[in-house]
Scaffold this active site. Structure first.
Site: not given
Ligand code: ASP
Length: 343
Positions: A14, A57-59, A269
């Site tokens: 972000t 985006d880190s996903s 968990q």
């Molecule tokens: N969706 C974003 C990411 O992980 C969230 C962030 O940057 O905090 O890339």
């Protein structure tokens, strides 16, 4: 006095995003160097250089990009006093843990940071986080850490637990390494700067499966894991590593996986939990079947450590030894608290 030399490696998140005008959803900016205005005031304290790794985006982060990032740091290692990595918070704990195995025995800090509000938006936490991360990179620390807000957290102990702009990460099983305030407080148990021979080992094998056990879990799912030729399996089990045994189907499946040469790790968990396979009958039977305990590692540290171990060997006894060894502070040191860690 010489200003410390810090390299800022950009991996997205972000902090470097802009809002899509049509949908309102956040997406990576097309020209991040315009967004990252390297603040003139920080240049008074350090010489800050910028290097682009990716802007995602880190996903969308992957083990290939972990290797690319680790390789870039390795190539620049002798030129800088410290490194800052700007990265999305969603998978930051995975990347930072992975790097703690890929770059072991550090003599200087590698500090991950990010933000929940883009840097170019009013009220962004990005400016503060970047400043604090850069300051941390000049300190007497020699490990990979996460700095968001004013906490300095050992990276492979960190978990994202909140979407608040103040406290995004916490460290359930290990105390913070320090706090940025006036003055900056650093705790004795952090690894300190001294000359060490860097161990660079950036290989990962991401062909693993992670399954969460739940009441009603069908153990035959494990057969699918075998069928898809996964190289390793992590079972997130109940309490301190307990698994169901009444219908006598999970343990034989664990045995089957191990016989097929697939290491099985039992994790837990719990938020602040430790896997102890001798606490209950279910865990004990899994241990007898050859399963390996995750002990007090976070799931992020466990997943990336298994990938790292499999990147180096497929032999189960060697994997078991790696998983049980403290490589970078990710697992309990039996001496912690008895003496300060200076290694
Ligand atoms: N969706 C974003 C990411 O992980 C969230 C962030 O940057 O905090 O890339």
């Amino acid at each position: 006095m010489r200003r410390p030399k810090i390299c800022l490696l950009f991996c997205g998140g972000t902090i470097g995003m802009v809002k899509n005008a049509k949908t309102g959803a956040m997406q990576p900016a097309s020209n991040v160097s315009e967004i990252i205005q390297i603040f003139p005031e920080i240049q008074k304290y350090m010489q800050l250089d910028f290097k682009m790794i990716v802007n995602i985006d880190s996903s969308d982060m992957s083990p290939q990009i972990w290797t690319k990032l680790a390789t870039a740091i390795h190539q620049l290692y002798d030129k800088y006093d410290g490194f800052v990595v700007a990265h999305g918070t969603d998978t930051m704990a995975y990347t930072a843990s992975a790097l703690s195995y890929a770059l072991q025995n550090l003599s200087k800090p590698i500090v991950f940071t990010g933000s929940l509000i883009p840097l170019n938006e009013i009220g962004s936490d990005g400016r503060n986080n970047l400043t604090y991360a850069c300051l941390t990179a000049t300190q007497d620390i020699a490990e990979i850490c996460i700095v968001i807000g004013n906490r300095i957290i050992r990276a492979n102990r960190a978990k994202k637990y909140h979407e608040s702009i103040v406290a995004v990460f916490h460290s359930p099983n290990f105390p913070y390494l320090g706090e940025l305030g006036r003055p900056i407080m650093l705790n004795e148990w952090r690894k300190k700067r001294r000359k060490r021979a860097l161990k660079f080992a950036p290989k990962f094998d991401s062909n693993i499966s992670v399954l969460k056990i739940f009441p009603g879990f069908d153990p035959y799912i494990i057969e699918n894991v075998l069928r898809r030729n996964a190289h390793g399996l992590i079972l997130e089990s109940f309490g301190p590593g307990n698994v169901p045994i009444q219908d006598n189907s999970l343990i034989p499946n664990i045995e089957k996986a191990i016989k097929a040469g697939i290491p099985v790790i039992i994790a837990n968990q719990m938020e602040k939990g430790v896997t102890n396979l001798t606490a209950y009958q279910g865990g004990y039977q899994a241990l007898k079947a050859g399963a390996i305990s995750s002990r007090d590692m976070t799931i992020e540290a466990t997943v990336t450590k298994l990938m790292w171990a499999l990147g180096h060997t497929r032999k189960i006894p060697e994997i078991a030894k790696i998983m049980d060894t403290d490589l970078a502070g990710e697992i309990a040191d039996p001496n912690f608290g008895k003496a300060n860690q200076t290694a």
